[in-house]
Design an enzyme around this catalytic site. Structure first.
Site, PDB file in Angstrom:
ATOM      1  CB  CYS A 382     -34.974  23.965   7.291  1.00  0.00           C
ATOM      2  SG  CYS A 382     -36.610  23.089   7.728  1.00  0.00           S
ATOM      3  CG  HIS A 508     -37.612  27.924   6.300  1.00  0.00           C
ATOM      4  ND1 HIS A 508     -36.527  27.655   5.185  1.00  0.00           N
ATOM      5  CD2 HIS A 508     -38.100  27.094   6.559  1.00  0.00           C
ATOM      6  CE1 HIS A 508     -36.752  26.348   5.024  1.00  0.00           C
ATOM      7  NE2 HIS A 508     -37.734  25.879   5.714  1.00  0.00           N
ATOM      8  CD  GLU A 510     -34.902  30.699   4.463  1.00  0.00           C
ATOM      9  OE1 GLU A 510     -34.581  31.061   5.686  1.00  0.00           O
ATOM     10  OE2 GLU A 510     -35.349  29.900   3.822  1.00  0.00           O
TER      11      GLU A 510
HETATM   12  N1  GLN Z   1     -36.580  17.650   4.937  1.00  0.00           N
HETATM   13  C1  GLN Z   1     -36.534  18.202   6.138  1.00  0.00           C
HETATM   14  C2  GLN Z   1     -37.920  17.991   6.990  1.00  0.00           C
HETATM   15  O1  GLN Z   1     -38.755  17.800   6.472  1.00  0.00           O
HETATM   16  C3  GLN Z   1     -36.150  19.540   6.030  1.00  0.00           C
HETATM   17  C4  GLN Z   1     -37.212  20.436   5.497  1.00  0.00           C
HETATM   18  C5  GLN Z   1     -36.290  21.722   5.157  1.00  0.00           C
HETATM   19  O2  GLN Z   1     -35.345  21.914   4.919  1.00  0.00           O
HETATM   20  N2  GLN Z   1     -37.327  22.752   4.723  1.00  0.00           N
HETATM   21  O3  GLN Z   1     -38.010  18.029   8.185  1.00  0.00           O
END
Ligand code: GLN
Length: 531
Positions: A382, A508, A510
């Protein structure tokens, strides 16, 4: 009709109610029952999505896009079945529903009160999950500690349900602490007695006591607790501190917690528990053949719970590789171009963590630059993937000061930017891109080889995206967008084919790693780091 097991906590918080709930569920599942777990959190936030990770740790995300308590992660990792929005409810959500109904005039002029209106809504949510008829048993964990003002409506709802369902159909497990006083050389039962009194004053007699303890519970202690708390000695269960959360189901099996539950709920016994896979997992976990060190570069490293699912995914992937993965936490804020080599050179690979906001981002970018230039395995999740894109833009494409518009709204090179459908949104709660989305993987890419399929579904939680205006520039320069959402064309995966293992994912992975199904990306990353 499903049978219900309520799990409450007493004496202190952080005793591991979620792990006990998940362990009971695992044992019952291993005996052939179909089980689910739900959690009720007594705080006023409608969901934990707006909470800082320092408050309650990581925010977990389900396939259907619910932002939930991290205990749901334990439920999925233990049971290997997905959870959903219905598995996590907060006081905020309960009140929101009741107040919305009041505004619609649904209460026909009645005074709206905690009893019966709030408790009715709590009970409705508790029962809703078994409506589908697919579960034999529902385990309902109540967050917080008995005696908190916030948890009273939940305890009252349990009291009512015990009457409505009958004691053959539901029971209450109370998890407490039996502290050891080293000066006296004794285990003390008084805090547990008080906590049970607190429950009794709300009209709930616990059926089973699970006692967290650093020392074995003697027969004398069990008898004393049984006498003062009105339950059979066999219903006093010892929960010794365990080396790993994955040991807890086995400890509970030894204490016959599953058999006690089965007999109290008058469930027909199905079969001896089938824990073959679980035990083999534990065997490999305890006897690793290799060891590696992976750097976890993030900004919430003071609190282990902030990256719970990532840490657990490494445990699963380590076991799959017969390898002990040591996680070295690295504060991204402290990384500079001067100290980066010193901080990372002893590591076998780095994972750059998800996150929000500006703090620590430049350090993450420095770490990624080092990994890219030194052929050190790199895994970005992310925000970690977004930082990898920014780093490549700045240092390979030569787009000076390229940035994500999250960090620099006016950047000349917005390689990561807000999606169009996010632009008008100013409410923060529940408005990110959330839950499972499909992704198509490019033929011949590393990521396709890792997943062994071209069509995947992974869970998201973010607002910003790879900016497709730069698609060709990146590919030509050697960073390939190899995973794309087939409906929206959003880039979900980037990799550098020239590098030995350099993968950034917008989703994600994970969240989907479990004991029985370690996530392929983590397994492959650990495998590479071992070389
Ligand atoms: N801050 C980033 C976004 O909103 C990544 C979010 C995250 O890592 N879950 O796109």
């Amino acid at each position: 009709m499903a049978k219900y097991i309520f799990v409450t906590g007493g004496v202190t918080s952080s005793l591991g109610k979620g792990i006990i709930a998940a362990s009971v569920a695992k044992l019952l599942q291993a005996r052939g029952f179909s089980v689910t777990i739900q959690k009720f959190d007594p705080y006023i936030n409608v969901d934990p999505g707006t909470l800082n990770p320092y408050e309650h740790g990581e925010c977990y995300v389900t396939d259907d896009g619910a932002e939930t308590d991290l205990d749901l992660g334990h439920y999925e990792r233990f049971l290997n079945i997905p959870t959903s929005q219905a598995n996590n409810v907060t006081t905020g959500r309960i009140y929101q529903t009741v107040i919305n109904k009041e505004r619609e005039g649904a209460f026909l002029g009645k005074t709206v009160q905690i009893i019966p209106h709030i408790t009715d809504e709590i009970k409705r949510r508790m029962l809703l999950i078994s409506n589908t008829g697919e579960y034999d048993i529902v385990i309902t964990e109540i967050g917080g500690t008995v005696g908190d003002i916030e948890s009273l409506p939940y305890i009252e709802s349990i009291r009512q349900l015990r009457w409505e369902m009958g004691t053959d159909n539901c029971l209450t497990i109370h998890l407490t602490l039996v502290p050891y006083l080293s000066a006296a050389g004794e285990l003390k039962t008084k805090p547990t007695q008080h906590s049970v009194k607190e429950l009794l004053s709300a009209g709930v007699q616990p059926d089973i006591l699970v006692c967290r303890t650093e020392h074995p519970l003697t027969q004398a202690i069990r008898r004393k607790l049984s006498l003062f708390c009105n339950l059979a000695p066999s219903a006093v269960i010892e929960a010794r501190d365990a080396a790993s959360i994955y040991d807890v189901p086995i400890l509970m099996l030894k204490e016959k917690l599953d058999l006690t539950v089965i007999s109290m709920l008058r469930l027909a016994d199905r079969m001896e528990p089938d824990l073959k896979k679980w035990k083999s997992f534990l065997g490999h976990m305890k006897n690793p053949v290799n060891e590696i060190k992976i750097g976890l570069v993030g900004k919430y490293i003071e609190l282990q719970d902030a990256y719970k699912s990532i840490l657990e995914a490494f445990v699963h992937a380590g076991v799959a590789n017969e390898c002990k993965v040591h996680i070295v936490s690295i504060a991204s804020e402290q990384i500079t171009s001067q100290n980066v080599a010193k901080s990372l050179k002893h590591l076998n690979g780095i994972l750059v963590a998800p996150g929000f906001g500006e703090r620590g981002v430049e350090g993450k970018i420095q770490a990624i630059k080092y990994a890219r230039e030194n052929n050190l395995p790199f895994f970005g999740i992310c925000l970690g993937m977004q930082c990898a894109v920014v780093e490549y833009a700045r240092n390979v494409l030569g787009l000076k000061k390229a940035a994500s518009t999250e960090m620099d709204e006016k950047t000349k090179f917005p390689v990561i930017a807000l999606m169009d459908d996010q632009k008008g949104i100013n409410k923060k709660g529940g408005t990110m891109r959330l839950g499972a989305y499909p992704c198509t993987l490019e033929k011949g890419s590393k990521i396709e080889e890792i997943y062994q399929t071209a069509q995947i579904q992974e869970r998201h939680r973010h607002r910003f995206e790879f900016n497709n205006d730069y698609l060709d520039a990146f590919r030509e320069a050697g960073m390939h967008p190899v995973g794309v959402n087939p409906n929206s064309s959003l880039v979900e995966v980037v990799e550098i084919p020239e590098h030995r293992w350099f993968v950034g994912v917008q989703f994600h992975p994970e969240y989907k790693s479990t004991v029985e199904n370690p996530h392929p990306l983590f397994v492959s990353f650990v495998h590479e780091c071992m070389k």
